[in-house]
Design an enzyme around this catalytic site. Sequence first.
Site, PDB file in Angstrom:
ATOM      1  N   SER A 103       0.807  -1.204   0.000  1.00 56.42           N
ATOM      2  CA  SER A 103       0.000   0.000   0.000  1.00 56.42           C
ATOM      3  C   SER A 103       0.844   1.260   0.000  1.00 56.42           C
ATOM      4  O   SER A 103       2.013   1.260   0.370  1.00 56.42           O
ATOM      5  CB  SER A 103      -0.901   0.008   1.236  1.00 56.42           C
ATOM      6  OG  SER A 103      -0.090   0.157   2.386  1.00 56.42           O
ATOM      7  N   LYS A 104       0.193   2.328  -0.400  1.00 56.47           N
ATOM      8  CA  LYS A 104       0.804   3.626  -0.532  1.00 56.47           C
ATOM      9  C   LYS A 104       1.405   4.102   0.794  1.00 56.47           C
ATOM     10  O   LYS A 104       2.443   4.750   0.817  1.00 56.47           O
ATOM     11  CB  LYS A 104      -0.299   4.605  -0.949  1.00 56.47           C
ATOM     12  CG  LYS A 104       0.121   5.655  -1.930  1.00 56.47           C
ATOM     13  CD  LYS A 104      -1.112   6.448  -2.309  1.00 56.47           C
ATOM     14  CE  LYS A 104      -0.810   7.527  -3.322  1.00 56.47           C
ATOM     15  NZ  LYS A 104      -2.033   8.193  -3.769  1.00 56.47           N
ATOM     16  N   ARG A 105       0.709   3.786   1.877  1.00 53.37           N
ATOM     17  CA  ARG A 105       1.122   4.277   3.177  1.00 53.37           C
ATOM     18  C   ARG A 105       2.542   3.870   3.560  1.00 53.37           C
ATOM     19  O   ARG A 105       3.216   4.548   4.305  1.00 53.37           O
ATOM     20  CB  ARG A 105       0.149   3.793   4.274  1.00 53.37           C
ATOM     21  CG  ARG A 105      -1.085   4.650   4.393  1.00 53.37           C
ATOM     22  CD  ARG A 105      -1.146   5.402   5.709  1.00 53.37           C
ATOM     23  NE  ARG A 105      -0.100   6.413   5.829  1.00 53.37           N
ATOM     24  CZ  ARG A 105      -0.221   7.679   5.462  1.00 53.37           C
ATOM     25  NH1 ARG A 105      -1.318   8.110   4.923  1.00 53.37           N
ATOM     26  NH2 ARG A 105       0.770   8.516   5.615  1.00 53.37           N
ATOM     27  N   GLY A 126       5.206   3.391   1.592  1.00 54.87           N
ATOM     28  CA  GLY A 126       6.252   3.633   0.611  1.00 54.87           C
ATOM     29  C   GLY A 126       5.701   3.771  -0.789  1.00 54.87           C
ATOM     30  O   GLY A 126       4.496   3.877  -0.969  1.00 54.87           O
TER      31      GLY A 126
END
Length: 473
Positions: free
Chosen positions: A251-253, A255
């Site tokens: 997920s984006k969170r 990295g």
Amino acid sequence: MSIKVRFAPSPTGYLHVGGLRTALYNYLYAKKNDGKIILRIEDTDQSRKVEGAVENLISTFKNIGIEFDEGPSQGGDFGPYFQSQRLDIYKDYIQKLILNKSAYPCFCSSDRLTKIREKQSENKEPIKYDRHCLSLADSEINSRMNNEKYVIRLKIPNEGEVIFYDQVRGKVSIECKEIDDQVLIKTDGFPTYHFANVVDDYLMGITHVMRGEEWLPSTPKHVLLYQAFDWKLPKFIHLPLLLNPDKSKLSKRQGDVAVEDYLSKGYLSETLINFVGLLGWHPKDDREIFNLDELINEFSIKRVQKSGAVFDKEKLNWMNGQYLKEMKISTILNRVVPIFEDAGIDISDTRKFSAVVENARQRVSTLPEMIEHSIPFYSEINFIEEDKLILTSESSQKVFKVLSDKLLNSNDLQEINIKQYIKEAGIETNVKGKDLFLPIRLVLFGEKHGPDIALIISILGKKESIKRLTNFH
RNA sequence: GGCCCGUUCGUCUAGUGGUUAGGACUCAGGGUUUUCAUCUCUGCAACAGGAGUUCGAUUCUCCUACGGGCUACCA
């Protein structure tokens, strides 16, 4: 029967590395089997529209070398390839399901739905629609359909179980009573993923549905849909998820997840393809470096892994470094030009530029890192006090003087000759080892560690080398 | 909570009813480089646990544990 697969992303703005992996495996499978791959845009959620997302997606695929046989940019016989342009088709097909009683309209408000879910949750019951609208009389349905907003739901059989065979996981089964009456058409008239996906895969002749494992739990609904239409089932292949270091879904969170981000950070598209290709799939032998054609050659669904794979940046770095070391220098030169220009480095001396890059490529894992290894060849050095002490010492000054004289009198600054001059300078000044080499490198390059001195001098050239050697008195 | 899927070194993975359980990344040490990096060598490090099947299970079956995914008029 010839094989046809698809990559069907929703246009959320960028290409996710997990999406790249899914697209890649689809592509490899199609190419390996003389099949076709299509790109279909799943833009049925109006609220999640992102401007320019599709263009970005297409250009990223272009950059990375994956080409589609059909899709928004190349067209094809099965278009349109945007689901938002296929609304009439879905309307036709939903009628068939309503007629054969596989689907029914539902007028329940979202308030009511929320309430029953809350209650189910409190009672620790499975959360699903209570079929309130299933038993409505035909006459009531007809009149309300003219006056109210409604959705169309899939009617799941009361009894039995759905069984399908996933090409990676084998037999998967689930009881019908566990499956919710999925919304097929939303109040805005758009289909949900589940419906559009099945209709389009059928109409577009998709033989193999290869997608992420997150779709496994909803596959029974899709199977039921195929059965309701009396359509032949495609083969299902659910790919293991790509994971964060903590093993949750990538997920984006935690990295970067956009392929564009990695590209702009200086990772090569070749590396990304290779690296992501090896996440969840493994060749017969232990080879790890593959170009696209080699991956096509080796790929097989039989060797796709069942469990999720952590996206390990350390190994990505290593692999990118391998590519940087092995690639043709001309290719690297082309790609690195904008980065050097951005750093304000004058690369007009192409021989120097080439030699500098040749040196830097051996020492880095990404393109932009080359800058720090290259700047000392181009800009004046600011020495810290501690280093000045080393440079101004009597022995250093002797060595610099002797060496610069030798360079001055030389007509041939080949590395082998330079090495000889350094050796001679050491003998003539009676300075050896660290005391000889360290100050020379420091005065020429500004660093105590770095490239071979002979290489530094050959890159700098006679004039600049002498200038740097004689700068400190 | 319910359902589905999964589990070999820290990570990516190979592999088999009998192997010293192999490779790669990372890490540590040695060699090369009178530096560093590269390269190279060596080392550390894994079959989640318990039953069962079997002469023998990491491999087959079941259970448990753990992990993940899904559980929307999002995909």
